[in-house]
Design a protein around this motif. Structure first.
Motif, PDB file in Angstrom:
ATOM      1  N   SER A   2       0.879  -1.201  -0.004  1.00  0.00           N
ATOM      2  CA  SER A   2       0.093   0.092   0.114  1.00  0.00           C
ATOM      3  C   SER A   2       0.680   1.318  -0.009  1.00  0.00           C
ATOM      4  CB  SER A   2      -1.023  -0.037   1.277  1.00  0.00           C
ATOM      5  OG  SER A   2       0.117  -0.055   2.443  1.00  0.00           O
ATOM      6  N   GLY A   3       0.275   2.151  -0.189  1.00  0.00           N
ATOM      7  CA  GLY A   3       1.087   3.584  -0.328  1.00  0.00           C
ATOM      8  C   GLY A   3       1.635   3.968  -1.567  1.00  0.00           C
ATOM      9  N   VAL A   4       2.958   3.833  -1.813  1.00  0.00           N
ATOM     10  CA  VAL A   4       3.402   4.238  -3.100  1.00  0.00           C
ATOM     11  C   VAL A   4       3.442   3.164  -3.949  1.00  0.00           C
ATOM     12  CG1 VAL A   4       5.656   4.822  -4.160  1.00  0.00           C
ATOM     13  CG2 VAL A   4       5.007   5.949  -1.798  1.00  0.00           C
ATOM     14  N   GLY A   5       3.121   3.408  -5.301  1.00  0.00           N
ATOM     15  CA  GLY A   5       3.111   2.391  -6.346  1.00  0.00           C
ATOM     16  C   GLY A   5       4.136   2.210  -6.984  1.00  0.00           C
ATOM     17  N   LEU A   6       4.628   1.028  -7.539  1.00  0.00           N
ATOM     18  CA  LEU A   6       5.866   0.961  -8.401  1.00  0.00           C
ATOM     19  C   LEU A   6       5.980   1.927  -9.730  1.00  0.00           C
ATOM     20  CD1 LEU A   6       5.726  -3.067  -8.963  1.00  0.00           C
ATOM     21  CD2 LEU A   6       7.328  -1.690  -7.490  1.00  0.00           C
ATOM     22  N   ALA A  14      14.240   2.191  -4.431  1.00  0.00           N
ATOM     23  CA  ALA A  14      12.922   2.346  -4.196  1.00  0.00           C
ATOM     24  C   ALA A  14      12.172   1.440  -4.854  1.00  0.00           C
ATOM     25  CB  ALA A  14      12.411   3.584  -3.976  1.00  0.00           C
ATOM     26  N   PHE A  15      12.192   1.183  -6.150  1.00  0.00           N
ATOM     27  CA  PHE A  15      11.453   0.417  -6.903  1.00  0.00           C
ATOM     28  C   PHE A  15      11.534  -1.036  -6.575  1.00  0.00           C
ATOM     29  CE2 PHE A  15      11.314  -2.010 -10.945  1.00  0.00           C
ATOM     30  CZ  PHE A  15       9.953  -1.773 -11.356  1.00  0.00           C
ATOM     31  N   VAL A  16      12.794  -1.253  -6.149  1.00  0.00           N
ATOM     32  CA  VAL A  16      13.349  -2.882  -5.892  1.00  0.00           C
ATOM     33  C   VAL A  16      12.783  -2.865  -4.477  1.00  0.00           C
ATOM     34  CG1 VAL A  16      15.329  -4.366  -5.433  1.00  0.00           C
ATOM     35  CG2 VAL A  16      15.327  -2.918  -7.263  1.00  0.00           C
ATOM     36  N   ALA A  17      12.841  -2.207  -3.886  1.00  0.00           N
ATOM     37  CA  ALA A  17      12.294  -2.317  -2.270  1.00  0.00           C
ATOM     38  C   ALA A  17      10.838  -2.629  -2.699  1.00  0.00           C
ATOM     39  CB  ALA A  17      12.565  -1.204  -1.343  1.00  0.00           C
ATOM     40  N   ALA A  18      10.086  -1.974  -3.214  1.00  0.00           N
ATOM     41  CA  ALA A  18       8.588  -2.015  -3.435  1.00  0.00           C
ATOM     42  C   ALA A  18       8.305  -3.346  -4.037  1.00  0.00           C
ATOM     43  CB  ALA A  18       8.002  -1.008  -4.300  1.00  0.00           C
ATOM     44  N   ILE A  19       9.100  -3.964  -4.899  1.00  0.00           N
ATOM     45  CA  ILE A  19       8.888  -5.261  -5.467  1.00  0.00           C
ATOM     46  C   ILE A  19       8.988  -6.345  -4.450  1.00  0.00           C
ATOM     47  CG2 ILE A  19       9.803  -6.953  -6.979  1.00  0.00           C
ATOM     48  CD1 ILE A  19      10.305  -4.659  -9.033  1.00  0.00           C
ATOM     49  N   ALA A  20       9.867  -6.179  -3.549  1.00  0.00           N
ATOM     50  CA  ALA A  20      10.640  -7.080  -2.513  1.00  0.00           C
ATOM     51  C   ALA A  20       9.449  -7.090  -1.842  1.00  0.00           C
ATOM     52  CB  ALA A  20      11.802  -6.584  -1.961  1.00  0.00           C
ATOM     53  N   ALA A  21       8.880  -6.118  -1.255  1.00  0.00           N
ATOM     54  CA  ALA A  21       7.786  -5.752  -0.167  1.00  0.00           C
ATOM     55  C   ALA A  21       6.610  -6.572  -0.757  1.00  0.00           C
ATOM     56  CB  ALA A  21       7.533  -4.420   0.157  1.00  0.00           C
ATOM     57  N   HIS A  22       6.348  -6.364  -2.005  1.00  0.00           N
ATOM     58  CA  HIS A  22       5.087  -7.094  -2.377  1.00  0.00           C
ATOM     59  C   HIS A  22       5.303  -8.598  -2.807  1.00  0.00           C
ATOM     60  CE1 HIS A  22       1.379  -7.371  -4.778  1.00  0.00           C
ATOM     61  NE2 HIS A  22       2.068  -8.058  -5.762  1.00  0.00           N
ATOM     62  N   LEU A  23       6.449  -8.924  -2.988  1.00  0.00           N
ATOM     63  CA  LEU A  23       6.464 -10.416  -3.188  1.00  0.00           C
ATOM     64  C   LEU A  23       6.944 -10.952  -2.025  1.00  0.00           C
ATOM     65  CD1 LEU A  23       8.336 -10.272  -6.877  1.00  0.00           C
ATOM     66  CD2 LEU A  23       5.948 -10.829  -6.321  1.00  0.00           C
ATOM     67  N   ASP A  24       7.402 -10.240  -1.076  1.00  0.00           N
ATOM     68  CA  ASP A  24       8.001 -10.847   0.006  1.00  0.00           C
ATOM     69  C   ASP A  24       9.275 -11.683  -0.057  1.00  0.00           C
ATOM     70  OD1 ASP A  24       7.970 -11.185   3.066  1.00  0.00           O
ATOM     71  OD2 ASP A  24       6.985 -13.203   2.965  1.00  0.00           O
TER      72      ASP A  24
END
Length: 105
Positions: A2-6, A14-24
């Protein structure tokens, strides 16, 4: 996620961190030339999840481009390049008045 979109993340870490968080997943320290499958371990299911996530944000990668995505830098580049742009500022007041009034037949 949630929050910031890719699509809005122009900063690669930040992009990689968002992917990592989404895919765990742990993708910390991924460099732009890190290969999606071989180095980061992203399988076809993970790629589909990322593509759907991007599509939900208005980023649609052309079908012929998807097989060419080899690195996280490639994915990031196209996500940023194809991201929807911010809508323009409000139109001037005289244009708003023109669009707000109905035209009589």
């Amino acid at each position: 996620m949630s929050g910031v979109g890719l699509a809005g993340l122009t900063d690669l870490p930040a992009f990689v961190a968002a992917i990592a968080a989404h895919l765990d997943l742990d993708l910390a320290g991924a460099e732009p030339d890190a290969e999606l499958a071989a180095e980061l371990g992203l399988d076809s299911l993970a790629m589909i999840e990322i593509l759907v996530l991007l599509e939900n944000e208005g980023v649609v990668l052309p079908d012929d481009l998807i097989p060419e995505l080899r690195t996280i830098g490639d994915l990031h580049h196209y996500a940023v390049a194809l991201a929807p742009r911010e809508p323009p500022v409000k139109p001037p007041s005289f244009l708003r008045r023109l669009t707000d009034t109905e035209v009589a037949p």
